[in-house]
Write a protein that holds these residues in place. Structure first.
Motif, PDB file in Angstrom:
ATOM      1  N   GLN A  31      -5.342  -5.204  13.786  1.00  0.00           N
ATOM      2  CA  GLN A  31      -5.850  -5.332  12.400  1.00  0.00           C
ATOM      3  C   GLN A  31      -7.332  -4.755  12.404  1.00  0.00           C
ATOM      4  O   GLN A  31      -7.989  -4.978  11.203  1.00  0.00           O
ATOM      5  N   PHE A  59      -6.532   1.632  15.533  1.00  0.00           N
ATOM      6  CA  PHE A  59      -6.061   0.615  14.522  1.00  0.00           C
ATOM      7  C   PHE A  59      -4.371   0.454  14.798  1.00  0.00           C
ATOM      8  O   PHE A  59      -3.690   1.252  14.779  1.00  0.00           O
ATOM      9  N   VAL A  81     -10.535  -5.119   0.657  1.00  0.00           N
ATOM     10  CA  VAL A  81     -11.620  -5.112   1.455  1.00  0.00           C
ATOM     11  C   VAL A  81     -11.334  -5.058   2.762  1.00  0.00           C
ATOM     12  O   VAL A  81     -10.688  -5.674   3.446  1.00  0.00           O
ATOM     13  N   LEU A  82     -12.364  -4.256   3.446  1.00  0.00           N
ATOM     14  CA  LEU A  82     -12.335  -4.291   4.782  1.00  0.00           C
ATOM     15  C   LEU A  82     -13.769  -4.522   5.257  1.00  0.00           C
ATOM     16  O   LEU A  82     -14.661  -4.390   4.495  1.00  0.00           O
ATOM     17  N   ASP A 134      -5.531   9.057   7.614  1.00  0.00           N
ATOM     18  CA  ASP A 134      -5.287   7.687   6.552  1.00  0.00           C
ATOM     19  C   ASP A 134      -6.184   7.470   5.234  1.00  0.00           C
ATOM     20  O   ASP A 134      -7.405   7.667   5.357  1.00  0.00           O
ATOM     21  N   ARG A 173      -0.765 -10.661   4.810  1.00  0.00           N
ATOM     22  CA  ARG A 173      -1.210 -10.797   6.114  1.00  0.00           C
ATOM     23  C   ARG A 173       0.006 -10.840   6.937  1.00  0.00           C
ATOM     24  O   ARG A 173      -0.175 -12.001   7.640  1.00  0.00           O
ATOM     25  N   GLY A 194       0.486  -6.372   4.527  1.00  0.00           N
ATOM     26  CA  GLY A 194      -0.546  -6.675   5.876  1.00  0.00           C
ATOM     27  C   GLY A 194      -2.066  -7.044   5.186  1.00  0.00           C
ATOM     28  O   GLY A 194      -2.851  -7.299   5.747  1.00  0.00           O
ATOM     29  N   ILE A 207       5.551  -7.752   0.576  1.00  0.00           N
ATOM     30  CA  ILE A 207       5.272  -8.142   1.901  1.00  0.00           C
ATOM     31  C   ILE A 207       4.195  -7.126   2.532  1.00  0.00           C
ATOM     32  O   ILE A 207       4.487  -6.218   2.841  1.00  0.00           O
ATOM     33  N   HIS A 263      -5.009  -8.315   2.237  1.00  0.00           N
ATOM     34  CA  HIS A 263      -5.508  -9.607   2.034  1.00  0.00           C
ATOM     35  C   HIS A 263      -4.828 -10.530   0.765  1.00  0.00           C
ATOM     36  O   HIS A 263      -4.289  -9.666  -0.041  1.00  0.00           O
ATOM     37  N   GLU A 292      -9.273   5.042   5.455  1.00  0.00           N
ATOM     38  CA  GLU A 292     -10.285   5.839   6.376  1.00  0.00           C
ATOM     39  C   GLU A 292     -11.123   6.883   5.564  1.00  0.00           C
ATOM     40  O   GLU A 292     -12.239   7.109   5.629  1.00  0.00           O
ATOM     41  N   THR A 297       0.922  -1.128  -0.002  1.00  0.00           N
ATOM     42  CA  THR A 297       0.124  -0.083  -0.147  1.00  0.00           C
ATOM     43  C   THR A 297       0.980   1.133  -0.134  1.00  0.00           C
ATOM     44  O   THR A 297       1.469   1.374   0.887  1.00  0.00           O
TER      45      THR A 297
HETATM   46  N1  LIG Z   1      -7.442   2.422   9.505  1.00  0.00           N
HETATM   47  C1  LIG Z   1      -7.868   1.026   9.671  1.00  0.00           C
HETATM   48  N2  LIG Z   1      -8.826   0.737  10.183  1.00  0.00           N
HETATM   49  C2  LIG Z   1      -9.285  -0.587  10.235  1.00  0.00           C
HETATM   50  N3  LIG Z   1      -8.663  -1.546   9.672  1.00  0.00           N
HETATM   51  C3  LIG Z   1      -7.562  -1.000   8.633  1.00  0.00           C
HETATM   52  C4  LIG Z   1      -7.101   0.328   8.758  1.00  0.00           C
HETATM   53  N4  LIG Z   1      -6.073   0.287   7.687  1.00  0.00           N
HETATM   54  C5  LIG Z   1      -5.799  -0.885   7.322  1.00  0.00           C
HETATM   55  N5  LIG Z   1      -6.619  -1.863   7.831  1.00  0.00           N
HETATM   56  C6  LIG Z   1      -6.761  -3.223   7.656  1.00  0.00           C
HETATM   57  O1  LIG Z   1      -5.797  -3.840   8.302  1.00  0.00           O
HETATM   58  C7  LIG Z   1      -5.066  -4.525   7.337  1.00  0.00           C
HETATM   59  C8  LIG Z   1      -3.622  -4.545   7.367  1.00  0.00           C
HETATM   60  O2  LIG Z   1      -3.133  -3.204   7.277  1.00  0.00           O
HETATM   61  P1  LIG Z   1      -1.586  -2.773   7.431  1.00  0.00           P
HETATM   62  O3  LIG Z   1      -1.690  -1.516   7.530  1.00  0.00           O
HETATM   63  O4  LIG Z   1      -0.842  -3.704   8.238  1.00  0.00           O
HETATM   64  O5  LIG Z   1      -1.256  -3.195   5.713  1.00  0.00           O
HETATM   65  P2  LIG Z   1      -1.884  -2.686   4.407  1.00  0.00           P
HETATM   66  O6  LIG Z   1      -2.056  -1.276   4.482  1.00  0.00           O
HETATM   67  O7  LIG Z   1      -2.887  -3.491   3.898  1.00  0.00           O
HETATM   68  O8  LIG Z   1      -0.897  -2.948   3.286  1.00  0.00           O
HETATM   69  P3  LIG Z   1       0.633  -2.767   3.391  1.00  0.00           P
HETATM   70  O9  LIG Z   1       1.525  -3.764   4.623  1.00  0.00           O
HETATM   71  O10 LIG Z   1       1.267  -3.226   2.119  1.00  0.00           O
HETATM   72  O11 LIG Z   1       1.016  -1.310   3.690  1.00  0.00           O
HETATM   73  C9  LIG Z   1      -5.377  -3.806   6.006  1.00  0.00           C
HETATM   74  O12 LIG Z   1      -5.245  -4.891   4.905  1.00  0.00           O
HETATM   75  C10 LIG Z   1      -6.861  -3.815   6.087  1.00  0.00           C
HETATM   76  O13 LIG Z   1      -7.773  -4.655   6.039  1.00  0.00           O
END
Ligand SMILES: Nc1ncnc2c1ncn2[C@@H]1O[C@H](COP(=O)(O)OP(=O)(O)OP(=O)(O)O)[C@@H](O)[C@H]1O
Length: 945
Positions: A464, A459, A526-527, A427, A635, A585, A583, A587, A430, A344
């Protein structure tokens, strides 16, 4: 009272820093004339800003400059030169002694200027990575550069922040701070607001947080009590003198190499001196020859060239938006074999737009793009905007209403109109959910006014999800919990799903997962959203309260398009033999789809993707194989990133890893090249990183690798150019001492060659542009020596050529009736000419000299012109002739030794050949020169004119 008086009277020292922990909050508020609910007003801020100045550590004082200047004298070559100056002085050769001293001075000044410029370039980088602080001023939450903080400001802290000044905490929740920068204690410390006794040491002041430390968990608010140099960090900075060094493993290795070489050369010079004396040569002259040997052979330009080349590399990287925080990384970048990047914002734009919604009973499309309010929600497949717009409250789908509300109210982002453009603040995920709530007709502000937020589970990448508790009544009185987060995690917490009429029904997980699969397949992120009602006596919001009790309301799928340049950069990395792994976080479906879009290899021997839970199931000994063969990891938690790096490093990989969260810091430190995001990264991640990308773009990492390779190339070029010069000079003198012949080049002339060519010719190689194809060769092995045997043979060959050429021209000139001075001048010019031509050969290590565009590096052209002007001066200017014992030489054969007969008329007034006296001097047969009587060659070793 006494304290308050001190506080109000004494400028920046106003609040006695060491005392604030002993005061209750209301006294600190009084003392600093601030407001604990609204912060400072605009008038107060500007007044204090002009009174206290900027919140910056003071620059190093002039004492530092003097120390740096003196450091330049701490160099074996300078010792040798000073000894030579002393001996020549004692021998009465004052002119030579003066020339040597002048050279020492010039050399020192050049070293000083170079070091200062290199440091200034590095200093300038710090301003590129600005630290921001969130403050409450006049009741408004604002993000400001931390330089603008003034005493009395109310600062808001959250996990990942770097504490921007010394603060007395006034409110906090679960605040933990890593104070290792200040106290050396690596374990994070918990904070609280209690008043502490006088004399509590800094490390134990739990109600204070200090500038430069990092918030690892929780949130807090504090009043600024000290800024800039008055902070505890400022004190340490002052004590240490804050000398920024430009040392890296390579500079250290090269410095070691030069000092070993220096010792060896000094030993050789001493031996040569002894041999000369034993063979009956004049001790004074032999000593001077031995000094010439040492001065010639020591590669004194090397350390300066390394520093300058590194500094130029760092500047070029900054121009390409990669800010280097730790210099050694410039070298490591050139050897990087794997880049592990998150998705991301790095591979994607981080510009989110919700495109599809799903509830347990229906699917919807969303129209509109960006963060603007224009757009509608319509039943899936019906197409927007033609399809009927959904007005959630009036439709039958209550789940849609609650899903949009969770997305909009469990949210800290803001949308602002910046000129014509709607921008996201906070963010982007959001922000997108806030926008779609608006498109669905939800008035989030109205909901929040009626149901203020009473609690938050913020968050984090580990949790997550984010949850908020809203209720119209007082805190602790129950209310509604809204949740949004990663689908898998939210599903774990849900026991039911909301049916269209707003009643919980048994959850059908399989259906939900199928819907997620359909949405992620197209690259959508997807959230899931969920909610629950809390009874009145449920207590505060906590993770345990939610376990299994949430009701799933829906899914929101957003588009985050891949960056335009990402695919080309991934291709460039592959061509350069650098593996690229994603790498994330996110899906696995979304990750794979973006990976395909940017061209990551996701087929082949390994699995297409590994998720964090699969990774945990792989036994340690199989991990390196699995990790090497897989390019997409989804993830993944920050701890798993550490395992991934370890597995790759165990296979000999040099790993660059990106990270932006507070918990990514260990992985960034463990990676060979830790890369953090300038825009979206937390201060903790930036602090731990070696490089900060100011644009968060994957292409910038690729650019940094390219620049890293170029730095190495240019260093090698300088070494390959300089070593034969030094070896050649040393050998010319050694041969003279050993055969007992006349010196073909005098010590002062050697100094001239060394000092001028190193700066005018050699250093210009640091500006060479990249070699074509720099990114189509494999990464440099980290343990590969700088000089391969091919280069070593080349260095030896050129040295021999220089020695042979010098002696040949010297003998030829003498045989042709030239004076000693003329013959030496010819030798000096030939030596420089060979170096100059050889410089062109060193401009590329892979292509012949004529294939490298002359003007591709304008600095080289400038250097050559300067060097030639210098050679004309040393050959034809009477002053230089006197200083360096040179003489005008004939340019045409058969002119005899008088330049006046050969030079073009316009040059004559500038030469010493314009008069009878000068002509005699030019022949070198004057009765006495500055170093004693004229000597014939047959008398053994001679270096007098
Ligand atoms: N502000 C938020 N509030 C709630 N859930 C979130 C929020 N931002 C991300 N998420 C969820 O948590 C997951 C993990 O987020 P994380 O920030 O670890 O990684 P990412 O943003 O998906 O990707 P990357 O690791 O590539 O930056 C996301 O894929 C999303 O589903």
């Amino acid at each position: 009272m006494e304290r308050a008086r001190q506080a109000n009277s004494a400028g920046r020292k106003a609040a006695p820093v060491s005392d604030h922990h002993t005061l209750p909050v209301h006294e600190v508020v009084l003392l600093l004339e601030t407001d604990i609910t609204k912060g400072l007003g605009p008038g107060q801020v500007s007044r204090r800003r002009s009174q206290f100045g900027a919140n910056m550590l003071p620059r190093s004082k002039r004492g530092g400059m003097w120390r740096k200047l003196l450091r330049q004298f701490n160099n074996p070559l300078v010792y040798v030169l000073l000894a030579a100056a002393a001996v020549t002085g004692v021998l009465g050769e004052y002119l030579d002694s003066g020339v040597i001293l002048a050279v020492v001075l010039v050399n020192t000044l050049i070293g000083f200027v170079q070091e200062t410029r290199a440091e200034a370039a590095l200093d300038a980088l710090h301003s590129l990575v600005r630290t921001a602080a969130v403050v409450l001023r006049d009741g408004q939450r604002q993000e400001i550069p931390s330089e603008d903080l003034v005493p009395g400001d109310l600062v808001l802290l959250e996990a990942g922040d770097k504490v921007p000044a010394d603060l007395r905490l006034v409110r906090l929740s679960g605040l933990r701070v890593d104070e290792s920068a200040l106290t050396g204690e690596s374990e994070a410390v918990s904070k609280d607001e209690v008043v502490l006794p006088v004399g509590t040491p800094v490390a134990d002041r739990r109600n204070m947080v200090y500038s430069g430390t990092l918030v690892t968990a929780g949130t807090g608010e504090g009043i600024v009590v000290a800024i800039g140099g008055e902070t505890e960090l400022g004190e340490i900075h002052r004590l240490m003198g804050a000398v920024q060094t430009v040392a890296t493993p390579l500079t250290r290795k090269l410095a070691r190499f030069s000092s070993t070489l220096t010792v060896a050369i000094l030993a050789l010079a001493a031996l040569a001196f002894a041999a000369g004396v034993v063979r009956g040569q004049q001790p004074a002259e032999t000593f001077t020859a031995a000094v010439a040997l040492a001065v010639g052979a020591i590669p004194e330009g090397l350390p300066a060239a390394v520093t300058v080349t590194l500094a130029i590399g760092v500047r070029r990287m900054a121009r390409r938006r990669a800010v280097v925080r730790r210099l050694p990384v410039v070298e490591t970048l050139g050897s990087t074999t794997v880049i592990c990047s998150d998705k991301t914002g790095t591979f994607t734009e981080n510009q989110m737009t919700v495109r599809a919604l799903w509830t347990p009973s229906a699917s919807y499309d969303v129209s509109g793009s960006g963060y603007g309010p224009a757009g509608r929600i319509s039943a899936a497949g019906k197409g927007a905007p033609e399809g009927a717009a959904v007005e959630p409250e009036s439709t039958q789908d209550a789940a849609l209403y609650w899903s949009l509300l969770a997305g909009g109210a469990c949210n800290d982002a803001k949308i602002v109109l910046d000129g014509q453009l709607w921008q996201a603040q906070g963010d982007p995920t959001e922000a997108a959910m806030l926008v779609v709530a608006g498109k669905g007709g939800i008035d989030v502000a109205e909901f929040l006014a009626a149901n203020p937020r009473r609690g938050t589970l913020p968050f984090t990448s580990e949790r997550q999800y984010m949850a908020t508790l809203h209720s119209p009544a007082l805190p602790g009185q129950g209310g509604t919990v809204l949740v949004k987060g990663a689908v898998e995690r939210v599903l774990e917490l849900c026991g039911t799903q909301l049916d269209p009429s707003g009643r919980p029904a048994p959850i059908r997980r399989q259906e939900v997962l199928e819907a997620v699969h359909g949405l992620t397949r197209t690259g959508l992120r997807v959230l899931a959203t969920a909610m629950m009602h809390l009874p009145k006596d449920a207590g505060p919001l906590a993770e345990e309260v939610l376990e299994g009790r949430l009701t799933l309301t829906g899914l929101q799928a957003m588009l985050d398009p891949p960056r335009n340049a990402a695919a080309a950069s991934v291709r460039a990395c592959h061509d350069a033999g650098v593996g690229v792994k994603m790498i994330t976080g996110d899906h696995v479906g979304t990750a794979l789809s973006i990976a395909d879009a940017v061209g990551l290899r996701t087929s082949g021997e390994g699995s297409r993707a590994l998720t964090g839970s699969l990774l945990d199931a792989i036994p340690e000994h199989q991990l390196p194989d699995a990790v090497e063969q897989t390019n997409v990891f989804a993830r993944v938690s920050p701890e798993q990133k550490l395992r991934l790096i370890g597995a790759l490093q165990s296979r000999g990989h040099v790993v660059a890893m990106t990270g932006d969260g507070v918990n990514d810091a260990p992985a960034l430190r463990q990676a060979d090249v830790g890369v953090s995001m300038g825009r979206s990264g937390t201060e903790a991640a930036k602090e731990a990183a070696d490089i900060v990308l100011t644009d968060d773009d994957f292409a910038t990492i690729e650019a940094a690798v390219e620049e890293g390779r170029n730095v190495f190339d240019n260093l090698t070029k300088f070494i390959v150019w300089t070593l034969p010069t030094n070896m050649g000079e040393g050998l010319v003198i050694l041969v003279a001492i050993l055969i007992g012949g006349t010196l073909p080049i005098l010590p002062t002339q050697i100094l001239w060659i060394n000092m001028t060519t190193a700066v005018a010719l050699g250093l210009m190689l640091a500006f060479e542009p990249k070699e074509p194809g720099i990114m189509s060769r494999p990464p440099r092995k980290p343990d590969r020596p700088l000089l391969t045997w091919v280069l070593t043979v080349r260095i030896i060959l050129v040295s021999v050529l220089l020695v042979a050429g010098t002696w040949w021209i010297f003998e030829l000139e003498l045989a042709g009736g030239a004076s000693l001075a003329e013959a030496r001048t010819a030798a000096v010019n030939l030596f420089v000419a060979v170096e100059l031509f050889y410089l062109f050969s060193c401009r590329s290590l892979t292509r012949p000299a004529w294939r490298v565009g002359v003007f591709a590096n304008p600095w080289i052209v400038l250097g050559v012109v300067l060097q030639m002007a210098g050679q004309l001066a040393i050959t034809y200017s009477p002053l230089m002739n006197g200083l360096f014992h040179t003489a005008p030489i004939n340019l045409k054969p058969g002119c005899g030794s008088s330049a006046s007969r050969c030079l073009p008329p316009w040059l004559l007034p500038w030469t010493s050949a314009s008069g009878e006296q000068a002509s005699r001097r030019s022949r070198g047969d004057a009765a006495s020169g500055p170093l004693g009587p004229v000597c014939g060659r047959e008398n053994g070793l001679r270096w007098a004119t």
